[in-house]
Design an enzyme around this catalytic site. Sequence first.
Site, PDB file in Angstrom:
ATOM      1  N   THR A 201       0.892  -1.219   0.072  1.00  0.00           N
ATOM      2  CA  THR A 201      -0.077   0.178   0.139  1.00  0.00           C
ATOM      3  C   THR A 201       0.830   1.119  -0.027  1.00  0.00           C
ATOM      4  O   THR A 201       1.911   1.161   0.785  1.00  0.00           O
ATOM      5  CB  THR A 201      -0.983   0.225   1.249  1.00  0.00           C
ATOM      6  N   ARG A 229     -12.408  -9.507  -1.148  1.00  0.00           N
ATOM      7  CA  ARG A 229     -11.733  -9.288   0.159  1.00  0.00           C
ATOM      8  C   ARG A 229     -11.306  -7.704   0.093  1.00  0.00           C
ATOM      9  O   ARG A 229     -11.116  -7.152  -1.059  1.00  0.00           O
ATOM     10  CB  ARG A 229     -10.449 -10.154   0.059  1.00  0.00           C
ATOM     11  N   GLY A 231      -8.854  -5.082   2.566  1.00  0.00           N
ATOM     12  CA  GLY A 231      -7.752  -5.314   3.804  1.00  0.00           C
ATOM     13  C   GLY A 231      -8.104  -3.962   4.480  1.00  0.00           C
ATOM     14  O   GLY A 231      -9.014  -3.295   4.532  1.00  0.00           O
ATOM     15  N   THR A 252       1.183  -0.225   6.014  1.00  0.00           N
ATOM     16  CA  THR A 252       1.455  -1.041   4.946  1.00  0.00           C
ATOM     17  C   THR A 252       1.494  -2.510   5.398  1.00  0.00           C
ATOM     18  O   THR A 252       2.302  -2.616   6.506  1.00  0.00           O
ATOM     19  CB  THR A 252       2.506  -0.660   3.916  1.00  0.00           C
ATOM     20  N   GLY A 253       1.476  -3.367   4.496  1.00  0.00           N
ATOM     21  CA  GLY A 253       1.473  -4.921   4.983  1.00  0.00           C
ATOM     22  C   GLY A 253       0.654  -5.684   5.011  1.00  0.00           C
ATOM     23  O   GLY A 253      -0.485  -5.626   4.232  1.00  0.00           O
ATOM     24  N   ASP A 254       0.526  -6.658   5.935  1.00  0.00           N
ATOM     25  CA  ASP A 254      -0.789  -7.694   6.074  1.00  0.00           C
ATOM     26  C   ASP A 254      -1.782  -7.121   6.647  1.00  0.00           C
ATOM     27  O   ASP A 254      -2.022  -7.179   7.820  1.00  0.00           O
ATOM     28  CB  ASP A 254      -0.009  -8.765   6.753  1.00  0.00           C
ATOM     29  N   GLY A 255      -2.523  -6.382   5.778  1.00  0.00           N
ATOM     30  CA  GLY A 255      -3.744  -5.726   6.226  1.00  0.00           C
ATOM     31  C   GLY A 255      -4.796  -6.783   6.823  1.00  0.00           C
ATOM     32  O   GLY A 255      -5.643  -6.262   7.861  1.00  0.00           O
TER      33      GLY A 255
END
Length: 338
Positions: A201, A229, A231, A252-255
């Site tokens: 992101t 999906r 996030g 940012t990352g594993d939402g």
Amino acid sequence: MISVIVTFSLIINVSSQNLPIIINTWFVSNATYAAWEELTAHGGSAVDAVVAGCSQCEASQCRGTVGFGGDPDENGETTLDAMIMDGKTMDVGAVAALRLVKPAIAVARAVMDYTEHTLLVGDQASLFAKDMGFTIETLTTNKSHIEWKNWINNKCQPNFRKNVIPDHTTSCGPYKPKKKLEKQHPNSRSNFGISPYNHDTIGMIAIDKNGNISAGTSTNGLSHKVPGRVGDSPLMGAGSYAMNGAGGAACTGDGDIMMRFLPSFQAVMLMKSGMEPSLALKEAMAPIIQYYPSFFGAMIAVSSNGTFAAVCHGYKTFPFCVVNPSFHEVKVLKVQCT
């Protein structure tokens, strides 16, 4: 010219010339430049700057994880998520699972400017965008189609299904639910192939010379996600958050994991209480690491006086971009991750 600084701790700016300021996630300096130009050369607001910066990233398909033509879902379609927040008024506009419209953050801005709502999703968000004058066009490119076909040929691996039949680790489905749920490996995120190149992101924060703060995000989500999906990016308090007098933060990352902890909201509230950005980020990230030690993620934050910091987990290092009067140019900084 861009300068690159590498450090092995949280990065904090303590210059006496902190404002105005633009800060954003990842090595996407073209977006930082666009936001800075909007803020300083064109006399735009902090909101205008964030929209300009994220729009530049969308148009140039930053890292393949923002904008059209990236990260197709299980059906091969690219969909977009974005949000924009005005820390002066606390107004927010957001779109999620947006189809067939490229400038996602501009549509989010339209939600904020032309409706009393906060978030529009899916086909209805696309219809709204069409009514507001945005072009309806495919978000699929040859690159994203090939990526999807290669995934299909690899038996749809990796994917994000569980407790389904046929076996999701060897089959593309269609899937049906198992009658009995199986015990999963506790909080493991290591088998999904999540990386900065398929799950990313742009999060951006702008503060103008008067101290008005805005934060926003844009992404095309996660490669091979289950259709529908959404996030953390379009969710205020998760993807980003801003409040005048306190500061702004973005993630940012594993939402799918980070959104469960509202880390951007937590960081801003901690800064509001007087905590420095570096400590606020540590506090906001700590419970995520506690429950999901294998997750990948990063955060940036800037206080209302322009002091900024970054923190990350799971990656080796995390780059981000900053520009303010003391720097005179966009600088790409890096922080080492835990």
